[in-house]
Write a protein that holds these residues in place. Sequence first.
Motif, PDB file in Angstrom:
ATOM      1  N   ILE A  17      -4.313  10.451  -1.212  1.00 30.04           N
ATOM      2  CA  ILE A  17      -4.142   9.479  -2.294  1.00 30.04           C
ATOM      3  C   ILE A  17      -3.510   8.219  -1.726  1.00 30.04           C
ATOM      4  O   ILE A  17      -2.447   8.278  -1.122  1.00 30.04           O
ATOM      5  CB  ILE A  17      -3.251  10.048  -3.420  1.00 30.04           C
ATOM      6  CG1 ILE A  17      -3.952  11.232  -4.092  1.00 30.04           C
ATOM      7  CG2 ILE A  17      -2.912   8.960  -4.432  1.00 30.04           C
ATOM      8  CD1 ILE A  17      -3.088  11.927  -5.128  1.00 30.04           C
ATOM      9  N   ASP A  18      -4.185   7.097  -1.911  1.00 33.48           N
ATOM     10  CA  ASP A  18      -3.673   5.784  -1.534  1.00 33.48           C
ATOM     11  C   ASP A  18      -3.764   4.888  -2.759  1.00 33.48           C
ATOM     12  O   ASP A  18      -4.644   5.062  -3.600  1.00 33.48           O
ATOM     13  CB  ASP A  18      -4.512   5.158  -0.416  1.00 33.48           C
ATOM     14  CG  ASP A  18      -4.404   5.905   0.897  1.00 33.48           C
ATOM     15  OD1 ASP A  18      -3.309   6.393   1.211  1.00 33.48           O
ATOM     16  OD2 ASP A  18      -5.422   5.993   1.603  1.00 33.48           O
ATOM     17  N   LYS A  30       0.862  -1.180   0.000  1.00 38.57           N
ATOM     18  CA  LYS A  30       0.000   0.000   0.000  1.00 38.57           C
ATOM     19  C   LYS A  30       0.900   1.232   0.000  1.00 38.57           C
ATOM     20  O   LYS A  30       1.863   1.309   0.760  1.00 38.57           O
ATOM     21  CB  LYS A  30      -0.892   0.026   1.237  1.00 38.57           C
ATOM     22  CG  LYS A  30      -1.802   1.230   1.283  1.00 38.57           C
ATOM     23  CD  LYS A  30      -2.692   1.219   2.504  1.00 38.57           C
ATOM     24  CE  LYS A  30      -3.579   2.448   2.514  1.00 38.57           C
ATOM     25  NZ  LYS A  30      -4.435   2.461   3.689  1.00 38.57           N
ATOM     26  N   ALA A  31       0.589   2.190  -0.870  1.00 45.66           N
ATOM     27  CA  ALA A  31       1.358   3.427  -0.945  1.00 45.66           C
ATOM     28  C   ALA A  31       0.440   4.606  -0.650  1.00 45.66           C
ATOM     29  O   ALA A  31      -0.742   4.574  -0.982  1.00 45.66           O
ATOM     30  CB  ALA A  31       1.972   3.584  -2.331  1.00 45.66           C
ATOM     31  N   ARG A  53       0.718   7.987 -10.481  1.00 43.00           N
ATOM     32  CA  ARG A  53      -0.232   8.286 -11.565  1.00 43.00           C
ATOM     33  C   ARG A  53      -1.428   9.070 -11.047  1.00 43.00           C
ATOM     34  O   ARG A  53      -1.863  10.047 -11.661  1.00 43.00           O
ATOM     35  CB  ARG A  53      -0.699   6.997 -12.240  1.00 43.00           C
ATOM     36  CG  ARG A  53       0.318   6.401 -13.186  1.00 43.00           C
ATOM     37  CD  ARG A  53      -0.287   5.295 -14.049  1.00 43.00           C
ATOM     38  NE  ARG A  53      -0.898   4.223 -13.283  1.00 43.00           N
ATOM     39  CZ  ARG A  53      -0.252   3.168 -12.806  1.00 43.00           C
ATOM     40  NH1 ARG A  53       1.041   3.027 -13.025  1.00 43.00           N
ATOM     41  NH2 ARG A  53      -0.892   2.232 -12.141  1.00 43.00           N
ATOM     42  N   LYS A  54      -1.960   8.663  -9.895  1.00 43.33           N
ATOM     43  CA  LYS A  54      -3.104   9.367  -9.305  1.00 43.33           C
ATOM     44  C   LYS A  54      -2.728  10.804  -8.955  1.00 43.33           C
ATOM     45  O   LYS A  54      -3.502  11.734  -9.190  1.00 43.33           O
ATOM     46  CB  LYS A  54      -3.602   8.642  -8.055  1.00 43.33           C
ATOM     47  CG  LYS A  54      -4.307   7.344  -8.336  1.00 43.33           C
ATOM     48  CD  LYS A  54      -4.775   6.691  -7.039  1.00 43.33           C
ATOM     49  CE  LYS A  54      -5.498   5.399  -7.253  1.00 43.33           C
ATOM     50  NZ  LYS A  54      -6.016   4.833  -5.992  1.00 43.33           N
ATOM     51  N   LEU A  55      -1.534  10.993  -8.394  1.00 40.16           N
ATOM     52  CA  LEU A  55      -1.078  12.335  -8.030  1.00 40.16           C
ATOM     53  C   LEU A  55      -0.927  13.209  -9.270  1.00 40.16           C
ATOM     54  O   LEU A  55      -1.369  14.360  -9.284  1.00 40.16           O
ATOM     55  CB  LEU A  55       0.246  12.258  -7.277  1.00 40.16           C
ATOM     56  CG  LEU A  55       0.899  13.605  -6.929  1.00 40.16           C
ATOM     57  CD1 LEU A  55      -0.001  14.438  -6.021  1.00 40.16           C
ATOM     58  CD2 LEU A  55       2.270  13.381  -6.299  1.00 40.16           C
TER      59      LEU A  55
END
Length: 65
Positions: free
Chosen positions: A41-42, A24-25, A57-59
Motif C-alpha cells: 500500500i502506497d 509519499k507514505a 484508509r487504504k489499509l
Amino acid sequence: MAKQLELHGRQFWILSEPEGTGWKAEVLEVKPGDVQEPVGIDATGETRGAADDAAERKLRRLMQA
C-alpha cells in the motif's frame, strides 16, 4: 517519522517521506522479531498528514475485505 497502528491484532507502520512537491507514505507490517514486510500500500498527498491518512484508509479497507 512513523505512525504505528494495531488492527485485528497485527502491527503496522506507516512510513512517509518527501517526494517531489508532496509526500509519499507506505505501509509495512511488523512481524515477530521486528521483521518488517511491505503490505503493498502506497499513498501520496500534499502534506505528510494527508499521505499518512490516505495510506491508513487504504489499509483499513484492505483489512475489512
